[in-house]
Design an enzyme around this catalytic site. Structure first.
Site, PDB file in Angstrom:
ATOM      1  N   LYS A   8       0.424  -9.148 -14.240  1.00 29.75           N
ATOM      2  CA  LYS A   8       0.749 -10.588 -14.206  1.00 29.75           C
ATOM      3  C   LYS A   8      -0.495 -11.426 -13.937  1.00 29.75           C
ATOM      4  CE  LYS A   8       3.763 -10.055 -10.816  1.00 29.75           C
ATOM      5  NZ  LYS A   8       3.645  -8.603 -10.607  1.00 29.75           N
ATOM      6  N   ARG A  81      11.386 -14.694  -8.213  1.00 34.04           N
ATOM      7  CA  ARG A  81      11.485 -13.276  -7.875  1.00 34.04           C
ATOM      8  C   ARG A  81      12.868 -12.897  -7.355  1.00 34.04           C
ATOM      9  NH1 ARG A  81       5.813 -11.801  -6.800  1.00 34.04           N
ATOM     10  NH2 ARG A  81       5.752  -9.639  -6.203  1.00 34.04           N
ATOM     11  N   ARG A 120      -7.047  -0.485  -7.230  1.00 32.45           N
ATOM     12  CA  ARG A 120      -7.387  -1.899  -7.451  1.00 32.45           C
ATOM     13  C   ARG A 120      -8.252  -2.469  -6.321  1.00 32.45           C
ATOM     14  NH1 ARG A 120      -2.774  -6.403  -8.008  1.00 32.45           N
ATOM     15  NH2 ARG A 120      -2.097  -5.475  -6.048  1.00 32.45           N
ATOM     16  N   ARG A 147      -6.136  -4.878  -1.187  1.00 29.95           N
ATOM     17  CA  ARG A 147      -4.992  -5.568  -0.592  1.00 29.95           C
ATOM     18  C   ARG A 147      -4.246  -4.663   0.375  1.00 29.95           C
ATOM     19  NH1 ARG A 147      -1.781  -8.764  -5.306  1.00 29.95           N
ATOM     20  NH2 ARG A 147      -0.018  -7.759  -4.261  1.00 29.95           N
ATOM     21  N   ARG A 158       7.505  -1.970  -2.330  1.00 35.63           N
ATOM     22  CA  ARG A 158       7.471  -3.120  -3.262  1.00 35.63           C
ATOM     23  C   ARG A 158       8.281  -2.802  -4.521  1.00 35.63           C
ATOM     24  NH1 ARG A 158       1.249  -3.536  -3.623  1.00 35.63           N
ATOM     25  NH2 ARG A 158       1.472  -5.053  -5.312  1.00 35.63           N
TER      26      ARG A 158
END
Ligand code: AP5
Ligand code: MG
Length: 203
Positions: A8, A81, A120, A147, A158
């Site tokens: 995204k 969401r 990431r 993160r 998640r």
């Protein structure tokens, strides 16, 4: 729309340039609040770091402020969401005399998610993911970080939250005539090309 790691943020950063859109990532807005060190930020961190959603009312009022202060076209990344957020967005758009042109769902198999998120690293300055695994600083010169919610347990949670609370949003839009699914399991250029084709038709 799309599950964690679907791309995204990556795609929004490119689309905003081509279509001259303001990119609103609710995740980035929340992380900025955390970075400010406010007490609200501390409460938000507790939720995000575990992989839980923040309350609908907070997100909706946050969005309302950002949307009502600009006339520019918008790209929402990570919002809505929940079905409650989707309903609130419809109300907000109607009140502001604006409309939703497209709902783009980037599909990615869950097996790819962990692979992507566990490696990431993001830029503290521009929020973009590092393009290569060997990079030590971002192309913009900013420092890279991992993160807190990219820890294995948080990623797992998640995905559970995504299945339970966000997938129903797909049904909310499915028959709206604005909903499109894009195969996210391609190169970033290919995903971008597919989204661009869809958006150009409605430009
Ligand atoms: P948010 O920041 O939105 O996180 P997310 O939805 O979990 O998604 P990510 O940002 O992790 O992934 P992405 O889809 O942006 O992928 P990216 O482009 O980075 O939200 C974080 C938290 O904030 C939520 O868990 C919740 O707590 C809270 N929150 C946010 N919005 C909320 C809301 N509306 N309501 C309530 N709470 C909310 O790509 C991932 C990686 O893959 C990168 O390393 C990238 O380089 C790589 N990559 C991208 N595309 C490709 C490709 N095609 N091929 C290979 N690698 C790729
Ligand atoms: Mg993102």
């Amino acid at each position: 729309m799309g599950c964690p790691g679907a791309g995204k943020g990556t795609q929004s950063a490119r689309l905003k340039e081509v279509f001259n859109l303001k990119h609103i990532s609710t995740g980035d807005v929340l992380r900025a609040e955390i970075a400010s060190g406010s007490s609200l930020g501390q409460q938000i961190a507790g939720l995000i770091n575990q992989g839980n959603l923040v309350p609908d009312e907070l997100i909706i009022s946050m969005l309302e402020k950002l949307v009502s202060t600009t006339q520019q076209g918008l790209i929402f990344d990570g919002f809505p969401r929940t079905v409650t957020q989707a309903q609130a967005l419809d109300e907000m758009m109607m009140r502001l005399g604006r409309q939703i042109n497209a709902v783009v769902m980037i599909d990615l198999p869950e097996s790819e998610v962990v692979k992507r998120l566990s490696t990431r690293r993001l830029c503290k300055e521009c929020s973009k993911p590092a393009a290569t695994a060997t990079q030590t600083v971002c192309e913009c010169g900013g420092e890279l970080y991992v993160r807190a919610d990219d820890a294995p347990e948080s990623i797992k949670h998640r995905l559970e939250v995504y299945r339970a609370q966000t997938l129903p949003v797909k049904d909310y839009y499915k028959n709206s005539g604005k909903y499109v699914e894009i195969n996210g399991n391609q190169t970033p250029d290919e995903v971008f090309g597919d989204i661009k084709n869809v958006l150009e038709k409605i430009k």
